[in-house]
Design an enzyme around this catalytic site. Structure first.
Site, PDB file in Angstrom:
ATOM      1  N   GLY A   1     -31.741   7.244 -28.028  1.00 35.94           N
ATOM      2  CA  GLY A   1     -31.492   5.748 -28.463  1.00 35.94           C
ATOM      3  C   GLY A   1     -31.354   4.985 -27.344  1.00 35.94           C
ATOM      4  O   GLY A   1     -32.679   4.127 -27.248  1.00 35.94           O
ATOM      5  N   SER A   2     -30.320   4.713 -26.802  1.00 38.91           N
ATOM      6  CA  SER A   2     -30.219   3.600 -25.786  1.00 38.91           C
ATOM      7  C   SER A   2     -30.894   4.197 -24.292  1.00 38.91           C
ATOM      8  O   SER A   2     -31.290   3.122 -23.661  1.00 38.91           O
ATOM      9  CB  SER A   2     -28.793   3.120 -25.359  1.00 38.91           C
ATOM     10  OG  SER A   2     -28.108   2.952 -26.879  1.00 38.91           O
TER      11      SER A   2
ATOM     12  N   ASP B   1     -35.619   5.062 -30.183  1.00 40.03           N
ATOM     13  CA  ASP B   1     -35.214   3.983 -30.760  1.00 40.03           C
ATOM     14  C   ASP B   1     -36.344   2.918 -30.091  1.00 40.03           C
ATOM     15  O   ASP B   1     -36.490   2.928 -28.993  1.00 40.03           O
ATOM     16  CB  ASP B   1     -33.824   3.762 -30.414  1.00 40.03           C
ATOM     17  CG  ASP B   1     -32.964   4.333 -31.365  1.00 40.03           C
ATOM     18  OD1 ASP B   1     -33.535   5.283 -32.238  1.00 40.03           O
ATOM     19  OD2 ASP B   1     -31.818   4.277 -31.342  1.00 40.03           O
TER      20      ASP B   1
ATOM     21  N   LYS C   1     -33.133   2.717 -40.203  1.00 42.44           N
ATOM     22  CA  LYS C   1     -31.689   3.170 -40.593  1.00 42.44           C
ATOM     23  C   LYS C   1     -31.267   2.165 -41.596  1.00 42.44           C
ATOM     24  O   LYS C   1     -31.505   1.001 -41.809  1.00 42.44           O
ATOM     25  CB  LYS C   1     -30.882   3.002 -39.229  1.00 42.44           C
ATOM     26  CG  LYS C   1     -31.270   3.754 -38.338  1.00 42.44           C
ATOM     27  CD  LYS C   1     -30.235   3.443 -36.818  1.00 42.44           C
ATOM     28  CE  LYS C   1     -30.224   4.414 -35.817  1.00 42.44           C
ATOM     29  NZ  LYS C   1     -30.201   5.788 -35.901  1.00 42.44           N
TER      30      LYS C   1
ATOM     31  N   GLY D   1     -24.816   5.464 -28.205  1.00 40.81           N
ATOM     32  CA  GLY D   1     -24.575   4.155 -27.533  1.00 40.81           C
ATOM     33  C   GLY D   1     -23.692   4.486 -26.156  1.00 40.81           C
ATOM     34  O   GLY D   1     -23.262   3.394 -25.506  1.00 40.81           O
TER      35      GLY D   1
ATOM     36  N   ARG E   1     -23.213  23.233 -30.819  1.00 43.60           N
ATOM     37  CA  ARG E   1     -22.599  24.433 -30.474  1.00 43.60           C
ATOM     38  C   ARG E   1     -21.628  24.683 -31.897  1.00 43.60           C
ATOM     39  O   ARG E   1     -21.774  26.180 -32.376  1.00 43.60           O
ATOM     40  CB  ARG E   1     -21.711  24.371 -29.394  1.00 43.60           C
ATOM     41  CG  ARG E   1     -22.497  24.464 -28.067  1.00 43.60           C
ATOM     42  CD  ARG E   1     -21.583  24.712 -26.941  1.00 43.60           C
ATOM     43  NE  ARG E   1     -21.999  24.865 -25.574  1.00 43.60           N
ATOM     44  CZ  ARG E   1     -22.850  25.867 -25.082  1.00 43.60           C
ATOM     45  NH1 ARG E   1     -22.931  27.031 -25.789  1.00 43.60           N
ATOM     46  NH2 ARG E   1     -23.150  25.660 -23.958  1.00 43.60           N
TER      47      ARG E   1
ATOM     48  N   GLY F   1     -26.200  10.391 -27.176  1.00 48.48           N
ATOM     49  CA  GLY F   1     -25.832  10.454 -26.080  1.00 48.48           C
ATOM     50  C   GLY F   1     -26.751  10.938 -24.908  1.00 48.48           C
ATOM     51  O   GLY F   1     -26.316  10.960 -23.684  1.00 48.48           O
TER      52      GLY F   1
END
Length: 295
Positions: free
Chosen positions: A236-237, A25, A82, A154, A166, A215
């Site tokens: 992402g973050s 990102d 997005k 996030g 999983r 995550g």
């Protein structure tokens, strides 16, 4: 004007080219260049990373077209962007801008709580999130060329992404070992298109790549998701919320590529500074859980 539509084979082939890589990102051209130099296979252009979207609240929408164009012009690797779930016009605008992929994303505030986009009606390939095989098969049935775990964006907490990869893997294995007579009942139970389950049974895996997302906050997180069978990683973050983004980005790429070389992962993880502050997903109220968006 008649639109030219990309075939599923072409779209899925484009997504296969990203396999084994990291998609980062970015919120400006400088970050996009850092991602490219670090070895990212693509970047996701957006105005705020998921942790900032979560903190700001309100309605999260498609990025400004000027920002998307700026990022497209700044790098040579593919650029994703997005669109809100079900927002036909945001997706058409992004397609007109020339993005390489559109992410119909639960990170943004959904525009439609009943219908996802008919992704087969676009030339550009789509990536979509999933928590289980039912969601995965429905998105593929709509024309998605790439999947990713939803995780919990996030948060910097990998637990939901692990749960989702999983779950999908277990359900795929179950379908592969079913008789064809059992597939229709399983399609009913999952709310999944029968034809997609048949493809899974015949091929022994999902017909599209499935990346990890939601995550990933450390090189070890990225390697873990690859170890569990992900085809690649979205970050992402985690990168640009870290203390040393350039070094951190390179470390994530190395850990994803060499996910079973633990000495290398240990080496690239040294002196990165503190990772982004995480959130315990169990502390989130139901309306704060982005993974619940879509169906």
């Amino acid at each position: 004007m008649e639109r030219k539509l990309g075939t599923d084979r072409v779209k899925r082939g484009m997504a296969q080219m990203q396999k084994g890589g990291v998609i980062m990102d970015v919120v400006n051209s400088e970050q996009a260049k850092i991602a490219e130099q670090a070895g990212a296979v693509a970047v996701m252009a957006l105005e705020r990373v998921p942790s900032d979207i979560r903190a700001a609240g309100g309605v999260a929408r498609m990025a400004n077209p000027s920002l998307v164009e700026e990022i497209i012009q700044s790098v040579s690797i593919p650029v994703m962007a997005k669109a809100r779930i079900g927002h036909i016009v945001e997706a058409r605008v992004l397609e007109s801008l020339g993005v390489d992929y559109i992410d119909e994303s639960e990170v943004l505030t959904p525009a439609d709580e009943v219908f996802h986009l008919n992704k087969s009606d676009y030339t550009v390939p789509f990536v979509c999130g999933c928590r289980d095989l039912g969601e995965a098969a429905r998105r593929i049935g709509e024309g998605a060329a790439m999947l990713r775990t939803k995780g919990e964006p996030g948060t910097g907490n990998i637990v939901e992404a692990v749960r989702h990869i999983r779950e999908v893997q277990a359900q795929v294995n179950k379908v592969v070992h079913m008789s064809k007579d059992e597939l229709m009942t399983e399609a009913k139970n999952l709310g999944a298109p029968y034809e997609i389950l048949l493809q899974i049974k015949e091929n022994g895996r999902l017909p599209v790549v499935n990346f990890a997302a939601g995550g990933v906050a450390t090189p070890a997180d990225a390697a873990l998701m690859m170890e569990l069978g992900a085809d690649g990683v979205f970050v992402g973050s985690g990168i640009f919320k870290s203390h040393h983004p350039e070094k951190f980005a390179r470390a994530i790429v190395q850990a994803t590529t060499y996910f079973d070389d633990y000495e290398r992962i240990a080496e690239v993880s040294k002196d990165l500074g503190e990772a982004m502050t995480g959130i315990d997903v169990h502390s989130l109220a139901a309306d704060q859980r982005m993974q619940e968006r879509g169906w």
